[in-house]
Design an enzyme around this catalytic site. Structure first.
Site, mmCIF file in Angstrom:
data_model
loop_
_atom_site.group_PDB
_atom_site.id
_atom_site.type_symbol
_atom_site.label_atom_id
_atom_site.label_comp_id
_atom_site.label_asym_id
_atom_site.label_seq_id
_atom_site.Cartn_x
_atom_site.Cartn_y
_atom_site.Cartn_z
ATOM 1 N N CYS A 1 6.780 -0.379 6.804
ATOM 2 C CA CYS A 1 6.340 0.820 6.097
ATOM 3 C C CYS A 1 7.480 1.318 5.217
ATOM 4 C CB CYS A 1 5.958 1.886 7.126
ATOM 5 S SG CYS A 1 5.370 3.418 6.404
ATOM 6 N N LEU A 2 7.164 1.711 3.986
ATOM 7 C CA LEU A 2 8.207 2.212 3.079
ATOM 8 C C LEU A 2 8.849 3.491 3.614
ATOM 9 C CD1 LEU A 2 6.582 1.650 -0.440
ATOM 10 C CD2 LEU A 2 8.130 0.159 0.825
ATOM 11 N N HIS B 1 -3.562 1.048 8.217
ATOM 12 C CA HIS B 1 -2.190 1.558 8.190
ATOM 13 C C HIS B 1 -2.086 2.725 7.204
ATOM 14 C CE1 HIS B 1 2.364 0.890 7.960
ATOM 15 N NE2 HIS B 1 2.108 1.703 6.944
ATOM 16 N N GLU B 2 -2.641 2.522 5.987
ATOM 17 C CA GLU B 2 -2.537 3.566 4.960
ATOM 18 C C GLU B 2 -3.336 4.812 5.349
ATOM 19 O OE1 GLU B 2 -0.247 3.291 2.946
ATOM 20 O OE2 GLU B 2 0.074 1.164 3.219
ATOM 21 N N GLN C 1 3.308 9.937 1.666
ATOM 22 C CA GLN C 1 4.593 9.228 1.563
ATOM 23 C C GLN C 1 5.370 9.627 0.310
ATOM 24 O OE1 GLN C 1 2.759 5.137 2.340
ATOM 25 N NE2 GLN C 1 4.781 4.976 3.269
ATOM 26 N N HIS D 1 -1.767 7.261 7.726
ATOM 27 C CA HIS D 1 -0.823 8.215 7.129
ATOM 28 C C HIS D 1 -1.504 9.557 6.827
ATOM 29 C CE1 HIS D 1 2.926 6.046 6.531
ATOM 30 N NE2 HIS D 1 2.305 5.006 6.003
ATOM 31 N N GLY E 1 0.850 -1.188 0.000
ATOM 32 C CA GLY E 1 0.000 0.000 0.000
ATOM 33 C C GLY E 1 0.884 1.235 0.000
#
Ligand code: ZN
Length: 186
Positions: free
Chosen positions: A99-100, A141-142, A54, A145, A49
């Site tokens: 997470c990226l 999670h997304e 991000q 953000h 995702g």
């Protein structure tokens, strides 16, 4: 299309509340290009995702995966201005999240396992649906953000926060404790 630079933890863009997107602009070239670039960026870094902040765009848009079609191919949803309702706060699911924007680390987080989501998709259609299990975790999670929240903020037990390679060696990433804590007959 372009692969975008991913903001890492510490960059203020990850800590702000993102702007609502005017639904009338969803089909416009700016949002459509952002969606395409986010897909390309997510594929490049093997993410499940990705949220717009991000890639340094503080707007309420995420791509969330974790699901598969009948042939087992991964599926992704684009969500604009998503709203999440927890359907059962007692029913929680824990897992090691990554997470990226927090590369190389994993941490144990528990979240509601059953949610309802309301959001516009990439065609500017307002949709409402339920998610359970892993796709529900990815979605939360997304969407976190978009409010400047990272999964690390939700780790309650910091002994379960680790570098990825050490986690692979010493932690059971499926969530079972490695130590035998007695019989597991019940
Ligand atoms: Zn993330």
């Amino acid at each position: 299309m372009s692969i975008l630079k991913v903001a890492r933890m510490g960059h203020p863009v990850l800590r702000q509340k993102c702007q609502v997107i005017n639904p009338l602009t969803i089909k416009g070239s700016e949002i459509q290009r952002l969606i395409r670039d986010m897909f390309e960026t997510m594929a490049e870094y093997s993410g499940v995702g990705l949220a717009a902040p991000q890639v340094h765009k503080p707007v309420r848009l995420v791509i969330a995966g974790g699901d598969a079609d009948e042939e087992g191919q991964p599926t992704y949803r684009v969500l604009i201005n998503p709203e999440i309702t927890v359907l059962n706060d007692e029913d929680r699911l824990g897992m090691y999240e990554g997470c990226l924007s927090v590369p190389g680390l994993r941490g144990w987080v528990e979240r509601p396992a059953h949610i309802k989501v309301k959001a516009y998709n990439e065609k500017a259609q307002l949709q409402e649906f339920e998610l359970e299990g892993f796709p529900a975790i990815v979605m939360q999670h997304e969407c976190d953000h978009l409010d400047g929240v990272l999964y690390v903020d939700r780790i309650e037990d910091t002994t379960r926060f680790a570098f990825e390679d050490e986690a692979d060696r010493y932690l059971d990433l499926t969530g079972e404790e490695l130590e035998d804590e007695g019989t597991d007959d019940d």
